[in-house]
Design an enzyme around this catalytic site. Structure first.
Site, short mmCIF file in Angstrom:
data_model
loop_
_atom_site.label_atom_id
_atom_site.label_comp_id
_atom_site.label_asym_id
_atom_site.label_seq_id
_atom_site.Cartn_x
_atom_site.Cartn_y
_atom_site.Cartn_z
N LEU A 180 0.68 -1.05 -0.06
CA LEU A 180 -0.08 0.03 0.18
C LEU A 180 0.97 1.33 0.06
CD1 LEU A 180 -2.85 -1.06 2.52
CD2 LEU A 180 -2.75 -1.30 0.06
N GLY A 198 -1.67 6.40 -2.72
CA GLY A 198 -2.75 6.23 -3.80
C GLY A 198 -3.88 5.55 -2.95
N HIS A 199 -3.61 4.16 -2.39
CA HIS A 199 -4.28 3.29 -1.77
C HIS A 199 -4.99 4.10 -0.50
CE1 HIS A 199 -1.74 0.16 -3.59
NE2 HIS A 199 -2.55 -0.10 -4.16
P1 AMP Z 1 -3.36 -2.03 -6.85
O1 AMP Z 1 -3.05 -2.68 -5.51
O2 AMP Z 1 -2.25 -1.61 -7.87
O3 AMP Z 1 -4.17 -3.19 -7.80
O4 AMP Z 1 -4.36 -0.97 -6.96
C1 AMP Z 1 -5.61 -1.08 -6.10
C2 AMP Z 1 -6.39 0.13 -6.40
O5 AMP Z 1 -5.52 1.24 -6.12
C3 AMP Z 1 -6.70 0.23 -7.82
O6 AMP Z 1 -8.21 0.68 -7.89
C4 AMP Z 1 -5.84 1.36 -8.41
O7 AMP Z 1 -6.40 1.79 -9.24
C5 AMP Z 1 -5.56 2.11 -7.06
N1 AMP Z 1 -4.39 2.92 -7.28
C6 AMP Z 1 -3.18 2.62 -7.60
N2 AMP Z 1 -2.36 3.55 -7.43
C7 AMP Z 1 -3.06 4.55 -7.49
C8 AMP Z 1 -2.67 6.11 -7.33
N3 AMP Z 1 -1.45 6.56 -7.62
N4 AMP Z 1 -3.73 7.06 -7.06
C9 AMP Z 1 -4.96 6.51 -7.09
N5 AMP Z 1 -5.57 5.21 -6.84
C10 AMP Z 1 -4.44 4.28 -7.23
#
Ligand code: AMP
Length: 316
Positions: A37, A40-41
Site C-alpha cells: 500500500l 494512492g491506496h
Molecule cells: P493495486 O493494488 O495496484 O491493484 O491498486 C488497487 C487500487 O488502487 C486500484 O483501484 C488502483 O487503481 C488504485 N491505485 C493505485 N495507484 C493509485 C494512485 N496513484 N492513485 C489513486 N489510486 C491508485
C-alpha cells in the site's frame, strides 16, 4: 481515527461478517487492492472512511491477472506494514485470503467483458488480464457485499471495464473512481515504482509532464487529437521514452477517437477524451493517463497534474 483492521482470511469469515454488518444496517465501503500500500491506496481508504460506516480493505495478489511473463512472483508483498497502514486509515476489516481460499479447485469460472473494451490498450499487451481482474472483483464484491467500491482512475481502463461489468450484471455496489495520487514531482504512485532505478525514476517524470502539456494545450484552445498526441509524444521522445501505446479514447466506451477529431473546450460544448499511456522504464511497466473533460473530478485531477508537473518547469 485508528481502525481495528481485523484480518479475515477465509471466504466464509468475510461472507458472514458482511451479512452481520448489513443486518445491523451498516454501510460498507470497499477498497480492493493487491497490497504494498501507498498513498494512492490511502486516498481510496480515506474516501471510503468518509462515506461509509464500515471500511473493508482486501489484499490479494491475484494470479489470474498476471500473464506468464509478468511479475507475479516479484510483486511486492508487505502484509504487516499494510495492516498498520490500514489501521491508521480507520479500516475495520482486512480481507487477505490465500490463493486456494479464493480459487478452490476445480475453479472453472471466468468473467469476461467484451473484447471491444478488454483487448485494447493494456489488454492488447496483457493476455486475459482483464478477465482475471473481472473474475476476482466480482467474487470479492459477492463476498464483501459493499454498498460503495473505490477504484483508482490511474487504472482508467480497469475502472471503466469494472463499472460496465457491474452495470450489465446489475451489481448493487456503487462504483467510485478516485483521481490519481501523484508524487511531489508528478509521477503517478504505483506499487511498481519501487522497482525503478534512480535514473529511470527521473526519466519517468516526463510521463506526467507530457500529459500536463497536453492538458494545458486543451485548456487554451480547440485542438485536434493529432496535435495533442504530437505534443505529448515529442516530450516523451525528448526524455528517451518509447510508448508501448499512447492513445485517445472515449471515456465510457473506450472506443478510438480519430486523430482528425477536434477537441472543443467550451462549457457548453466540450468534448471528453481519455489520453492513455503505457511504456517500460527498463524492466518496469508504467501506465498513466489524463482525461480531458469539464466534469469536476477530471478538472481537479488535471489541475493537480499541471501544478505538480509544470510548476518546476516554469521556474527553471
Ligand atoms: P493495486 O493494488 O495496484 O491493484 O491498486 C488497487 C487500487 O488502487 C486500484 O483501484 C488502483 O487503481 C488504485 N491505485 C493505485 N495507484 C493509485 C494512485 N496513484 N492513485 C489513486 N489510486 C491508485
Amino acid at each position: 481515527l485508528q481502525g481495528s483492521a481485523e484480518v479475515l482470511t477465509t471466504r466464509e469469515q468475510m461472507r458472514l461478517k458482511s451479512l452481520e454488518l448489513i443486518q445491523k444496517g451498516q454501510s460498507i465501503g470497499f477498497v480492493p487492492t493487491m497490497g504494498a500500500l501507498h498513498a494512492g491506496h490511502g486516498e481510496l481508504l480515506r474516501r471510503a472512511r468518509q462515506e461509509n460506516s464500515v471500511v473493508v480493505l482486501s489484499i490479494f495478489v491475484n494470479p489470474k491477472q498476471f500473464g506468464p511473463q509478468e511479475d507475479l512472483s516479484k510483486y511486492p508483498r508487505t502484509l504487516l506494514k499494510d495492516v498498520d497502514l490500514a489501521k491508521s486509515h480507520g479500516v475495520d476489516y482486512v480481507f487477505a485470503p490465500t490463493i486456494d481460499e479464493m480459487y478452490p479447485l476445480p475453479f472453472l469460472t471466468q468473467v469476461s467483458v467484451n473484447e471491444k473494451m478488454t483487448k485494447i490498450l493494456c489488454g492488447q499487451y496483457r493476455d486475459n488480464h482483464f478477465d482475471g481482474v473481472c473474475t476476482v472483483v466480482l467474487l470479492l464484491l459477492n463476498l464483501v457485499g459493499a454498498h460503495r467500491s473505490y477504484f483508482g482512475l490511474k487504472d482508467f481502463q480497469q475502472f471503466t471495464i469494472l463499472r460496465k461489468m457491474c452495470k450489465d450484471l446489475a451489481m448493487s455496489t456503487e462504483m467510485i473512481g478516485i483521481p490519481t495520487v501523484r508524487s511531489e514531482s508528478g509521477l503517478a504512485l504505483s506499487s511498481r515504482n519501487q522497482f525503478l532505478s534512480e535514473s529511470e525514476a527521473s526519466q519517468a517524470l516526463a510521463i506526467p509532464k507530457a500529459l500536463a502539456l497536453l492538458w494545458q494545450a486543451y485548456e487554451k484552445d480547440a485542438v485536434t487529437v493529432r496535435e495533442l498526441k504530437t505534443l505529448a509524444l515529442s516530450k516523451l521522445q525528448e526524455a528517451g521514452i518509447k510508448a508501448q501505446y499512447f492513445e485517445c479514447r472515449e471515456i465510457d466506451t473506450l472506443q478510438v477517437i480519430e486523430d482528425s477529431t477536434v477537441l472543443e473546450n467550451h462549457d457548453d460544448r466540450s468534448t471528453e477524451a481519455l489520453f492513455a499511456f503505457a511504456g517500460f522504464m527498463g524492466q518496469t511497466r508504467l501506465i498513466d493517463n489524463v482525461v480531458l473533460s469539464h466534469q469536476p473530478v477530471y478538472q481537479l485531477a488535471g489541475k493537480e497534474l499541471m501544478r505538480l508537473s509544470l510548476a518546476r518547469e516554469i521556474d527553471s
